[in-house]
Write an enzyme that holds these catalytic residues in place. Structure first.
Site, PDB file in Angstrom:
ATOM      1  CE  LYS A  75      40.480  32.919  41.439  1.00 16.73           C
ATOM      2  NZ  LYS A  75      40.861  33.710  42.575  1.00 16.73           N
ATOM      3  N   GLY A  76      37.880  36.531  36.546  1.00 18.92           N
ATOM      4  CA  GLY A  76      37.177  36.995  35.354  1.00 18.92           C
ATOM      5  C   GLY A  76      37.333  38.487  35.100  1.00 18.92           C
ATOM      6  CB  CYS A  77      38.238  41.359  37.094  1.00 15.35           C
ATOM      7  SG  CYS A  77      36.568  41.525  37.711  1.00 15.35           S
ATOM      8  CD  GLN A  78      41.898  44.125  30.516  1.00 14.66           C
ATOM      9  OE1 GLN A  78      40.787  44.592  30.317  1.00 14.66           O
ATOM     10  NE2 GLN A  78      42.910  44.391  29.733  1.00 14.66           N
ATOM     11  CB  SER A  79      41.678  45.540  36.851  1.00 15.47           C
ATOM     12  OG  SER A  79      41.388  46.219  35.675  1.00 15.47           O
TER      13      SER A  79
END
Length: 140
Positions: free
Chosen positions: A49-53
């Protein structure tokens, strides 16, 4: 090798490149060598969680050492997680938890990432350390 030894190797490798274009290419190449995650772990439960990809990570402990596999749908992100897995894989959970990640600043990675990718990098480190905390708890 200790985590610090691996980090120093990475710093040395990145220092061979004069510009960030070459460093990005090197990161992409590292991503291609990433130990592939088994398809069964490419689920919501394994997404960071927290990644754009999308970044999937799976951890397991064998002989008191944590090993990671991962994948991403973006080539730069795949390179970033490959670097982190190289540093933290096959290490004792306590070493992962206590590891300093200053090497990221020393190779200039954070300053050359977009704010969303930099946030994703922090999320990746946090997730790998959370796995280590969970395994360390099992050992206690």
């Amino acid at each position: 090798m200790t985590i610090e030894d691996i980090q120093n190797d990475i710093i040395d490798e990145f220092s061979m490149f004069d510009d960030w274009e070459d460093r990005y290419q090197y990161m992409i190449d590292l991503g291609k060598t990433l130990p592939l995650i088994d398809e069964q772990y490419k689920t919501e439960d394994h997404i960071i969680k927290g990644c754009q990809s999308k970044v999937w990570v799976h951890a397991r402990m064998t002989d008191d050492k944590v090993s990671f596999t991962a994948d991403s749908d973006a080539i730069i992100t795949k390179g970033i997680i490959a670097i982190l897995i190289r540093v933290f894989s096959n290490q004792h959970p306590k070493a992962i938890i206590e590891a300093n990640t200053d090497f990221i600043d020393k190779i200039g990675l954070k300053e050359h990432l977009s704010p969303t990718r930099a946030n994703g990098l922090v999320s990746m480190i946090k997730q790998l350390k959370m796995y280590a905390i969970a395994y360390q708890t099992q050992l206690n």
